[in-house]
Design a protein around this motif. Structure first.
Motif, short mmCIF file in Angstrom:
data_model
loop_
_atom_site.label_atom_id
_atom_site.label_comp_id
_atom_site.label_asym_id
_atom_site.label_seq_id
_atom_site.Cartn_x
_atom_site.Cartn_y
_atom_site.Cartn_z
N SER A 284 -7.47 17.36 0.39
CA SER A 284 -8.14 16.28 -0.33
C SER A 284 -7.20 15.10 -0.55
N LYS B 92 0.83 -1.21 0.00
CA LYS B 92 0.00 0.00 0.00
C LYS B 92 0.87 1.26 0.00
N ASP C 251 -7.70 1.02 10.57
CA ASP C 251 -8.43 1.64 11.67
C ASP C 251 -7.89 1.23 13.03
N LYS D 270 -6.41 13.33 2.69
CA LYS D 270 -7.51 12.46 3.10
C LYS D 270 -7.43 11.13 2.36
N GLN D 271 -7.12 11.16 1.08
CA GLN D 271 -6.97 9.92 0.31
C GLN D 271 -5.89 9.04 0.92
N MET E 232 -3.11 14.67 9.30
CA MET E 232 -3.82 13.57 8.65
C MET E 232 -5.12 13.28 9.40
N LYS E 233 -5.07 13.30 10.73
CA LYS E 233 -6.27 13.04 11.52
C LYS E 233 -7.32 14.12 11.28
N ARG F 68 -9.11 13.69 7.99
CA ARG F 68 -10.04 12.56 7.94
C ARG F 68 -11.43 12.94 8.43
N ARG F 69 -11.50 13.94 9.29
CA ARG F 69 -12.79 14.33 9.88
C ARG F 69 -13.69 14.98 8.91
N PHE G 216 -4.75 9.21 4.07
CA PHE G 216 -5.17 8.81 5.41
C PHE G 216 -6.18 7.67 5.35
N ASP G 217 -7.02 7.66 4.33
CA ASP G 217 -8.01 6.60 4.19
C ASP G 217 -7.38 5.23 3.96
N LEU G 218 -6.12 5.20 3.57
CA LEU G 218 -5.41 3.94 3.39
C LEU G 218 -4.99 3.30 4.71
#
Length: 128
Positions: free
Chosen positions: A92, A31, A103, A95-96, A123-124, A127-128, A98-100
């Protein structure tokens, strides 16, 4: 030339910090490698934003402008406009990336440098 070399070093440092954060958060190497383009763009935008911010701090967000003799008005400086567009794109793309991340909250931030903690904090927020 020296400015360009310094900029390249700053971008490389940002890339390394991002990769380090991703590794510490247990993101698989596949990843991380897949996200290489995102990491490069984020690092580039981060350094660009720092430079634009320095320019705005030094020269202000607005300037007096005139197209007609005797008529002047304040307008947004181009550096401020570029900063505003870039910060939106930066958030933006961040966020992409961070979504990787998994959790799993157990991947602690312990041992992270101050710069890594600051990047993780951004990054946190993204994400919000």
């Amino acid at each position: 030339m020296e400015e360009s070399a310094d900029r390249d070093r700053r971008i490389e440092k940002s890339e390394k910090a991002l990769k380090s954060i991703l590794r510490k958060r247990k993101l698989p190497n596949e990843k991380i490698n897949a996200a290489a383009g995102l990491i490069k763009r984020i690092a580039f935008m981060q350094v660009s934003l720092e430079d634009l911010e320095a320019d705005v701090n030094e020269n202000g967000a607005t300037e007096m402008f005139s197209q007609t003799e005797g008529i002047e008005y304040a307008r947004e400086r181009p550096a401020m406009a570029i900063f505003n567009r870039t910060i939106k794109n930066y958030a933006s793309v961040f966020k992409q990336l961070f979504d990787l991340l998994p959790d799993d909250k157990a991947a602690a931030d312990a041992g992270a440098s101050e710069e890594e903690k600051a990047l993780l904090g951004m990054m946190k927020k993204a994400r919000r």
